[in-house]
Design an enzyme around this catalytic site. Structure first.
Site, PDB file in Angstrom:
ATOM      1  N   CYS A 110       8.375  78.160 112.444  1.00  0.00           N
ATOM      2  CA  CYS A 110       7.656  78.959 113.456  1.00  0.00           C
ATOM      3  C   CYS A 110       8.389  80.242 113.828  1.00  0.00           C
ATOM      4  CB  CYS A 110       7.432  78.123 114.711  1.00  0.00           C
ATOM      5  SG  CYS A 110       6.649  76.545 114.396  1.00  0.00           S
ATOM      6  N   HIS A 244       6.201  82.203 121.258  1.00  0.00           N
ATOM      7  CA  HIS A 244       5.619  81.306 120.255  1.00  0.00           C
ATOM      8  C   HIS A 244       4.668  80.341 120.965  1.00  0.00           C
ATOM      9  CE1 HIS A 244       4.943  78.549 117.108  1.00  0.00           C
ATOM     10  NE2 HIS A 244       5.796  77.633 117.517  1.00  0.00           N
ATOM     11  N   ASN A 274      -0.800  75.526 117.741  1.00  0.00           N
ATOM     12  CA  ASN A 274       0.437  76.059 117.160  1.00  0.00           C
ATOM     13  C   ASN A 274       0.179  76.398 115.685  1.00  0.00           C
ATOM     14  OD1 ASN A 274       2.961  76.486 116.074  1.00  0.00           O
ATOM     15  ND2 ASN A 274       3.919  74.719 117.057  1.00  0.00           N
TER      16      ASN A 274
HETATM   17  O1  UT7 Z   1       6.833  74.815 116.863  1.00  0.00           O
HETATM   18  C1  UT7 Z   1       7.556  73.695 117.249  1.00  0.00           C
HETATM   19  C2  UT7 Z   1       6.628  72.552 117.261  1.00  0.00           C
HETATM   20  N1  UT7 Z   1       6.795  71.504 118.189  1.00  0.00           N
HETATM   21  C3  UT7 Z   1       6.745  71.575 119.537  1.00  0.00           C
HETATM   22  O2  UT7 Z   1       6.730  72.600 120.156  1.00  0.00           O
HETATM   23  C4  UT7 Z   1       6.670  70.264 120.270  1.00  0.00           C
HETATM   24  C5  UT7 Z   1       7.445  70.219 121.552  1.00  0.00           C
HETATM   25  N2  UT7 Z   1       7.108  69.018 122.312  1.00  0.00           N
HETATM   26  C6  UT7 Z   1       5.961  68.940 123.031  1.00  0.00           C
HETATM   27  O3  UT7 Z   1       5.204  69.896 123.077  1.00  0.00           O
HETATM   28  C7  UT7 Z   1       5.677  67.662 123.798  1.00  0.00           C
HETATM   29  O4  UT7 Z   1       6.801  66.816 123.748  1.00  0.00           O
HETATM   30  C8  UT7 Z   1       4.423  66.898 123.263  1.00  0.00           C
HETATM   31  C9  UT7 Z   1       3.157  67.687 123.585  1.00  0.00           C
HETATM   32  C10 UT7 Z   1       4.557  66.681 121.763  1.00  0.00           C
HETATM   33  C11 UT7 Z   1       4.306  65.521 123.924  1.00  0.00           C
HETATM   34  O5  UT7 Z   1       4.261  65.668 125.328  1.00  0.00           O
HETATM   35  P1  UT7 Z   1       5.107  64.656 126.238  1.00  0.00           P
HETATM   36  O6  UT7 Z   1       4.804  64.976 127.643  1.00  0.00           O
HETATM   37  O7  UT7 Z   1       6.559  64.780 125.805  1.00  0.00           O
HETATM   38  O8  UT7 Z   1       4.495  63.265 125.886  1.00  0.00           O
HETATM   39  P2  UT7 Z   1       5.217  61.971 125.273  1.00  0.00           P
HETATM   40  O9  UT7 Z   1       5.583  62.193 123.847  1.00  0.00           O
HETATM   41  O10 UT7 Z   1       6.308  61.566 126.210  1.00  0.00           O
HETATM   42  O11 UT7 Z   1       4.054  60.910 125.332  1.00  0.00           O
HETATM   43  C12 UT7 Z   1       3.534  60.451 126.572  1.00  0.00           C
HETATM   44  C13 UT7 Z   1       2.434  59.435 126.314  1.00  0.00           C
HETATM   45  C14 UT7 Z   1       2.841  58.327 125.351  1.00  0.00           C
HETATM   46  O12 UT7 Z   1       2.271  57.143 125.803  1.00  0.00           O
HETATM   47  P3  UT7 Z   1       3.140  56.070 126.641  1.00  0.00           P
HETATM   48  O13 UT7 Z   1       4.279  55.685 125.737  1.00  0.00           O
HETATM   49  O14 UT7 Z   1       3.607  56.787 127.875  1.00  0.00           O
HETATM   50  O15 UT7 Z   1       2.171  54.973 126.898  1.00  0.00           O
HETATM   51  C15 UT7 Z   1       2.192  58.718 124.034  1.00  0.00           C
HETATM   52  O16 UT7 Z   1       1.902  57.617 123.236  1.00  0.00           O
HETATM   53  O17 UT7 Z   1       1.307  60.080 125.709  1.00  0.00           O
HETATM   54  C16 UT7 Z   1       0.913  59.370 124.522  1.00  0.00           C
HETATM   55  N3  UT7 Z   1       0.341  60.308 123.591  1.00  0.00           N
HETATM   56  C17 UT7 Z   1      -0.962  60.639 123.588  1.00  0.00           C
HETATM   57  N4  UT7 Z   1      -1.991  60.223 124.330  1.00  0.00           N
HETATM   58  C18 UT7 Z   1      -3.202  60.759 124.088  1.00  0.00           C
HETATM   59  C19 UT7 Z   1       0.984  61.019 122.626  1.00  0.00           C
HETATM   60  N5  UT7 Z   1       0.100  61.813 121.980  1.00  0.00           N
HETATM   61  C20 UT7 Z   1      -1.107  61.588 122.562  1.00  0.00           C
HETATM   62  C21 UT7 Z   1      -2.391  62.114 122.351  1.00  0.00           C
HETATM   63  N6  UT7 Z   1      -3.393  61.680 123.134  1.00  0.00           N
HETATM   64  N7  UT7 Z   1      -2.647  63.045 121.422  1.00  0.00           N
END
Ligand code: UT7
Length: 320
Positions: A110, A244, A274
């Protein structure tokens, strides 16, 4: 002598994949995606290919710059996955637009478009070039696990481009890398060498979102601060930030650590998700074409991504 931006272009696929449609593919919903990332929809290639996007963005940037393909001295394409493993996507663009100059790809995920600007700056400094085409394009939909809801909802396809000419528009730029393939990687895939079977990994993106998030907020806030300092400016003087477009919460958290008012951060993540190396040049083109940018504006740009890489710069907008 470095460069200034003479023109910009972008190309995104026609197909709009909304959050509601995403919920028919994996167990997710519009509310989760919007509140956790700021994304409402993304563009996904159907008939388009990486080369369609890269070539169209390049042609539009040349038109905007009033520069012909024959005038180009160099083409750099920032991408993690062009149409072919070889030739480079930049060579495909060169053929498609009818240019004859050297052309190569650069992989900094990215951060690729800003890495490419830094490389181009070196060519201008050595007086090797007068006109350079820089393209940032990625076809992320082809590198995703469409059963992994934690990643497939975040990305989209698209590309952007800028034509650079001699000038003093680049005020500062720096790039970083810290080798880390535990928290963000796309494996090469199966080794088909008959004498050496090494098992196979699916060539799809794997990510530890929380680790990348922490890296991203730090890289973006520190990167912007350093770029502004290196340009001899105060943060309040920056007219626009092009961050970004990975997650609106990352942009908010980085902005909260800085003195640049939040309304000066351009965000189009809701429409595209993204797009990796396409993210910053797509945003730059939209600001240019929508008439948001005025000559003299100071623009800070900052990116982070696989590598882990990051890059930030400040440019002065000065377009004919
Ligand atoms: O260019 C570089 C590319 N990457 C990035 O920029 C990614 C950087 N990271 C992020 O943007 C965030 O960490 C995410 C958007 C990927 C995730 O957000 P988060 O607030 O860190 O969520 P999490 O991974 O802690 O997940 C929270 C909950 C989980 O459920 P439990 O364990 O709390 O029951 C996940 O299973 O959300 C669940 N979950 C979803 N639920 C519905 C994860 N993905 C989804 C989804 N829909 N798509």
């Amino acid at each position: 002598m470095s460069f200034r931006i003479l023109g910009t272009g972008k190309s995104v696929p026609d197909y709009v994949l909304t959050n509601d449609e995403m919920a028919t593919i994996v167990d997710t919903n519009d509310e989760w995606i919007r509140t956790r990332s700021g994304i409402r929809e993304r563009r996904i290639c159907t008939t388009e290919t990486p080369s369609t996007l890269a070539t169209q963005a390049a042609e539009r940037a040349l038109k905007d710059a009033h520069v012909s393909a024959q005038e180009l001295d160099l083409i750099i394409c920032a991408t993690i996955r062009g149409e072919y493993i070889s030739p480079a996507e930049a060579c495909v663009i060169q053929k498609n637009i009818g240019a004859t100059c050297p052309a190569f790809d650069l992989n900094a995920a990215c951060s690729g478009f800003l890495y490419a600007l830094d490389v181009a700056d070196g060519f201008f400094a050595r007086k090797r070039v007068k006109k350079v085409l820089v393209v940032g394009m990625d076809n992320m939909s082809n590198s995703l696990d469409w059963q992994d809801r934690s990643t497939c909802v975040l990305f989209g396809d698209g590309g952007g481009a800028a034509v650079l000419g001699e000038g003093d528009g680049l005020l500062s730029i720096h790039i970083t890398a810290q080798g880390d393939y535990d928290c963000l990687a796309i494996p090469r895939g199966e080794n088909t060498n008959p004498r050496y079977a090494n098992g196979s990994q699916r060539p799809v993106l794997k990510m530890n979102g929380r680790d990348v998030y922490k890296f991203a907020v730090n890289a973006m806030s520190k990167g912007l601060q350093k770029a502004v300092d290196d340009a001899g400016l105060k943060q309040e003087q920056i007219n626009w930030v092009i961050p970004h477009q990975a997650n609106i919460r990352i942009i908010d958290a980085a902005a909260a650590k800085l003195q640049i008012p939040r309304e000066r951060y351009f965000c189009n993540i809701a429409s595209y998700g993204n797009t990796s190396a396409g993210s910053i040049p797509i945003a730059l083109d939209e600001m240019n074409k929508e008439g948001i940018l005025k000559n003299g504006d100071l623009i800070a740009m900052s990116a982070f991504g696989g590598g882990l890489t990051s890059a930030s710069c400040v440019i002065r907008w000065n377009k004919d």
